[in-house]
Design a protein around this motif. Structure first.
Motif, PDB file in Angstrom:
ATOM      1  N   ALA A 151      -7.043  -5.147  -2.920  1.00 39.51           N
ATOM      2  CA  ALA A 151      -7.125  -6.543  -3.359  1.00 39.51           C
ATOM      3  C   ALA A 151      -6.074  -7.401  -2.656  1.00 39.51           C
ATOM      4  O   ALA A 151      -6.334  -8.554  -2.278  1.00 39.51           O
ATOM      5  CB  ALA A 151      -6.935  -6.614  -4.877  1.00 39.51           C
ATOM      6  N   PHE A 152      -4.896  -6.824  -2.476  1.00 38.38           N
ATOM      7  CA  PHE A 152      -3.808  -7.514  -1.758  1.00 38.38           C
ATOM      8  C   PHE A 152      -4.257  -7.848  -0.339  1.00 38.38           C
ATOM      9  O   PHE A 152      -4.075  -8.982   0.141  1.00 38.38           O
ATOM     10  CB  PHE A 152      -2.579  -6.611  -1.755  1.00 38.38           C
ATOM     11  CG  PHE A 152      -1.434  -7.091  -0.924  1.00 38.38           C
ATOM     12  CD1 PHE A 152      -0.603  -8.108  -1.355  1.00 38.38           C
ATOM     13  CD2 PHE A 152      -1.172  -6.509   0.319  1.00 38.38           C
ATOM     14  CE1 PHE A 152       0.465  -8.537  -0.578  1.00 38.38           C
ATOM     15  CE2 PHE A 152      -0.110  -6.933   1.097  1.00 38.38           C
ATOM     16  CZ  PHE A 152       0.707  -7.955   0.652  1.00 38.38           C
ATOM     17  N   CYS A 153      -4.858  -6.884   0.361  1.00 40.81           N
ATOM     18  CA  CYS A 153      -5.320  -7.104   1.731  1.00 40.81           C
ATOM     19  C   CYS A 153      -6.395  -8.189   1.781  1.00 40.81           C
ATOM     20  O   CYS A 153      -6.361  -9.073   2.655  1.00 40.81           O
ATOM     21  CB  CYS A 153      -5.873  -5.812   2.319  1.00 40.81           C
ATOM     22  SG  CYS A 153      -4.601  -4.594   2.746  1.00 40.81           S
ATOM     23  N   LEU A 163       2.008  -0.190  -4.947  1.00 41.98           N
ATOM     24  CA  LEU A 163       0.651  -0.584  -5.304  1.00 41.98           C
ATOM     25  C   LEU A 163      -0.281   0.617  -5.375  1.00 41.98           C
ATOM     26  O   LEU A 163      -0.179   1.565  -4.583  1.00 41.98           O
ATOM     27  CB  LEU A 163       0.106  -1.576  -4.269  1.00 41.98           C
ATOM     28  CG  LEU A 163       0.917  -2.852  -4.022  1.00 41.98           C
ATOM     29  CD1 LEU A 163       0.280  -3.672  -2.912  1.00 41.98           C
ATOM     30  CD2 LEU A 163       1.040  -3.677  -5.295  1.00 41.98           C
ATOM     31  N   THR A 164      -1.220   0.570  -6.313  1.00 44.90           N
ATOM     32  CA  THR A 164      -2.304   1.559  -6.323  1.00 44.90           C
ATOM     33  C   THR A 164      -3.262   1.238  -5.182  1.00 44.90           C
ATOM     34  O   THR A 164      -3.192   0.158  -4.565  1.00 44.90           O
ATOM     35  CB  THR A 164      -3.067   1.516  -7.647  1.00 44.90           C
ATOM     36  OG1 THR A 164      -3.751   0.247  -7.748  1.00 44.90           O
ATOM     37  CG2 THR A 164      -2.127   1.687  -8.841  1.00 44.90           C
ATOM     38  N   ASP A 165      -4.196   2.145  -4.891  1.00 44.83           N
ATOM     39  CA  ASP A 165      -5.166   1.892  -3.828  1.00 44.83           C
ATOM     40  C   ASP A 165      -5.984   0.635  -4.122  1.00 44.83           C
ATOM     41  O   ASP A 165      -6.224  -0.188  -3.223  1.00 44.83           O
ATOM     42  CB  ASP A 165      -6.105   3.095  -3.672  1.00 44.83           C
ATOM     43  CG  ASP A 165      -5.420   4.283  -3.023  1.00 44.83           C
ATOM     44  OD1 ASP A 165      -4.323   4.101  -2.448  1.00 44.83           O
ATOM     45  OD2 ASP A 165      -5.973   5.396  -3.092  1.00 44.83           O
ATOM     46  N   ALA A 166      -6.396   0.467  -5.374  1.00 47.27           N
ATOM     47  CA  ALA A 166      -7.193  -0.703  -5.729  1.00 47.27           C
ATOM     48  C   ALA A 166      -6.368  -1.982  -5.598  1.00 47.27           C
ATOM     49  O   ALA A 166      -6.855  -3.011  -5.097  1.00 47.27           O
ATOM     50  CB  ALA A 166      -7.727  -0.558  -7.156  1.00 47.27           C
ATOM     51  N   GLU A 167      -5.118  -1.925  -6.021  1.00 46.51           N
ATOM     52  CA  GLU A 167      -4.246  -3.095  -5.906  1.00 46.51           C
ATOM     53  C   GLU A 167      -3.976  -3.433  -4.444  1.00 46.51           C
ATOM     54  O   GLU A 167      -3.936  -4.609  -4.064  1.00 46.51           O
ATOM     55  CB  GLU A 167      -2.925  -2.826  -6.636  1.00 46.51           C
ATOM     56  CG  GLU A 167      -3.053  -2.812  -8.146  1.00 46.51           C
ATOM     57  CD  GLU A 167      -1.799  -2.312  -8.839  1.00 46.51           C
ATOM     58  OE1 GLU A 167      -1.600  -2.627 -10.025  1.00 46.51           O
ATOM     59  OE2 GLU A 167      -0.998  -1.581  -8.184  1.00 46.51           O
ATOM     60  N   ALA A 202       1.157   1.809   4.953  1.00 50.55           N
ATOM     61  CA  ALA A 202       2.416   2.551   4.845  1.00 50.55           C
ATOM     62  C   ALA A 202       3.578   1.620   4.549  1.00 50.55           C
ATOM     63  O   ALA A 202       4.511   1.981   3.822  1.00 50.55           O
ATOM     64  CB  ALA A 202       2.664   3.330   6.133  1.00 50.55           C
ATOM     65  N   TYR A 203       3.522   0.406   5.089  1.00 43.37           N
ATOM     66  CA  TYR A 203       4.625  -0.540   4.903  1.00 43.37           C
ATOM     67  C   TYR A 203       4.577  -1.187   3.528  1.00 43.37           C
ATOM     68  O   TYR A 203       5.556  -1.177   2.772  1.00 43.37           O
ATOM     69  CB  TYR A 203       4.579  -1.614   5.997  1.00 43.37           C
ATOM     70  CG  TYR A 203       5.725  -2.587   5.949  1.00 43.37           C
ATOM     71  CD1 TYR A 203       6.963  -2.261   6.499  1.00 43.37           C
ATOM     72  CD2 TYR A 203       5.586  -3.835   5.353  1.00 43.37           C
ATOM     73  CE1 TYR A 203       8.021  -3.157   6.450  1.00 43.37           C
ATOM     74  CE2 TYR A 203       6.630  -4.732   5.309  1.00 43.37           C
ATOM     75  CZ  TYR A 203       7.846  -4.389   5.849  1.00 43.37           C
ATOM     76  OH  TYR A 203       8.888  -5.287   5.796  1.00 43.37           O
ATOM     77  N   TYR A 204       3.426  -1.785   3.173  1.00 38.80           N
ATOM     78  CA  TYR A 204       3.360  -2.598   1.961  1.00 38.80           C
ATOM     79  C   TYR A 204       3.050  -1.801   0.693  1.00 38.80           C
ATOM     80  O   TYR A 204       3.615  -2.081  -0.368  1.00 38.80           O
ATOM     81  CB  TYR A 204       2.317  -3.711   2.133  1.00 38.80           C
ATOM     82  CG  TYR A 204       2.861  -4.912   2.866  1.00 38.80           C
ATOM     83  CD1 TYR A 204       3.696  -5.821   2.240  1.00 38.80           C
ATOM     84  CD2 TYR A 204       2.545  -5.129   4.209  1.00 38.80           C
ATOM     85  CE1 TYR A 204       4.207  -6.921   2.913  1.00 38.80           C
ATOM     86  CE2 TYR A 204       3.050  -6.230   4.890  1.00 38.80           C
ATOM     87  CZ  TYR A 204       3.883  -7.121   4.238  1.00 38.80           C
ATOM     88  OH  TYR A 204       4.389  -8.200   4.906  1.00 38.80           O
TER      89      TYR A 204
END
Length: 379
Positions: free
Chosen positions: A197-199, A190-194, A182-184
């Motif tokens: 990958a970020f996480c 970001l899309t779900d895929a992005e 919810a924050y980032y």
């Protein structure tokens, strides 16, 4: 500045009681606290006099030197604007939070942060500021360049506190991945895929860099006598690690378990005053009021709203959660003691004459009428 100042007809909040009387200030210190009116002096009109607030963690300065995305403001102008709001909020000692350890959202390099640290020292030396300014270096230990950034600031004489932070997902402040999403994800579009990958990247960085970053920064702080804070400890294991590193202050523990373990280990437990004002944590973690009711809250910090410290202290008193001297201690003497500033934080003979005149309005935020730092009126 006159050698002696008398403030009379005041309600003076001492560590133990509220005294209706007068204060004598001499050579920058409190010379006398006495009951009853004085025959001379400045009439306070029955207002309260409390110690100047001591702020250990405020990110507020960031909004002045980064007022918009991709904008870096003039450093000295940013410091002076920040200081004006700090002093008007009753804060006479402030630890300006500067962050080292960059990520894709940071536009300030470690060189920028080091330059800001030097500018804070210059502002103090040139008497440009109303409050007494120190530096709190927030160290994002999961970042590849955190040690490099730390080394560029560590020898600044205004550096008195460093904190060890790790904002990687799945632990500490963001143990709940839903809250992290919810924050980032929303903030960065970001899309779900992005986002996934970020996480993955942030978790890998934490595993690779955080252990060494914690050890090296903690050792350097112990060697130089710089106070050390943990950040967002969530369980007994986190607290045990903090104790082993020589931590003094437990900043923003996210659970009762971590707060109780911190207190049992002799750490000073710090929470955000906005948590009190809002009635809970904006991240969904434990509330500061709950910790207070469990007897494990020592310090309140403004975090991101300077006036929240004063507002929270009076709100606690107004709501009957504690007596006023105890509420004021959370924002004055307790934070001062936690970082070794034993010369301030309480209205006692011999302490620094850092004082705030406050007018109280039942059920409403208090009003700062005047502020003195070392006996000199600055607001």
């Amino acid at each position: 500045m006159p050698a002696e100042t008398i403030l009379t007809n005041a309600q003076i909040v001492t560590p133990e009681a509220i005294v209706e009387g007068h204060l004598v200030l001499r050579d920058g210190k409190i010379a006398e606290v006495a009951e009853g009116p004085s025959r001379s002096g400045e009439d306070m009109g029955g207002d309260m006099i409390i110690p100047g607030l001591v702020e250990l963690h405020t990110d507020h300065i960031e909004g002045h030197y980064h007022p918009r995305p991709r904008v870096i403001w003039n450093r000295m102008a940013a410091i002076q604007a920040h200081d004006a709001q700090i002093a008007a909020s009753g804060i006479t000692t402030v630890f300006d939070a500067l962050r080292v350890g960059t990520d894709e959202n940071r536009i300030a390099s470690s060189d920028d942060i080091a330059a800001m640290g030097r500018a804070i020292g210059q502002a103090v030396d040139e008497d440009r500021v109303r409050a007494d300014h120190f530096i709190h270096l927030r160290c994002e230990v999961s970042a590849a360049d955190v040690i490099e950034g730390f080394e560029k600031v560590v020898d600044n004489p205004r550096l008195k506190l460093a904190s060890l932070m790790d904002h990687a997902p799945g632990q500490r402040q963001f143990a709940d991945l839903g809250a992290y999403r919810a924050y980032y994800q929303k903030k960065d579009g970001l899309t779900d895929a992005e986002f996934d990958a970020f996480c993955e990247r942030r978790i890998a960085e934490s595993e690779r860099y955080a252990p060494e970053g914690r050890r090296m920064i903690a050792a350097a702080c112990r060697e130089r006598g710089i106070a050390l804070a943990s950040h967002d400890d969530a369980n007994a294991e986190h607290v045990a690690e903090s104790v082993a590193l020589g931590v003094d202050v437990a900043e923003f523990p996210t659970t009762i378990e971590a707060a109780e373990a911190s207190r049992a280990a002799g750490l000073h437990v710090l929470m955000g005053a906005p948590n009190i004002v809002r009635g809970g944590s904006h991240s969904g973690n434990v509330s500061a009021l709950e910790l207070m009711r469990h007897g494990v809250l020592d310090i309140l910090s403004s975090d991101y709203v300077p006036f929240s410290m004063l507002q929270a202290a009076f709100q606690l008193w107004d709501a009957g959660e504690t007596q006023l001297p105890a509420a004021i201690r959370l924002v004055t003497e307790a934070p001062a003691e936690a970082v070794g500033l034993t010369d301030r934080g309480a209205i006692l003979a011999g302490r620094r004459a850092d004082l705030v005149r406050v007018r109280v309005h039942k059920g409403e935020p208090p009003v700062v009428r005047s502020v003195w730092r070392e006996g000199r009126r600055v607001v």
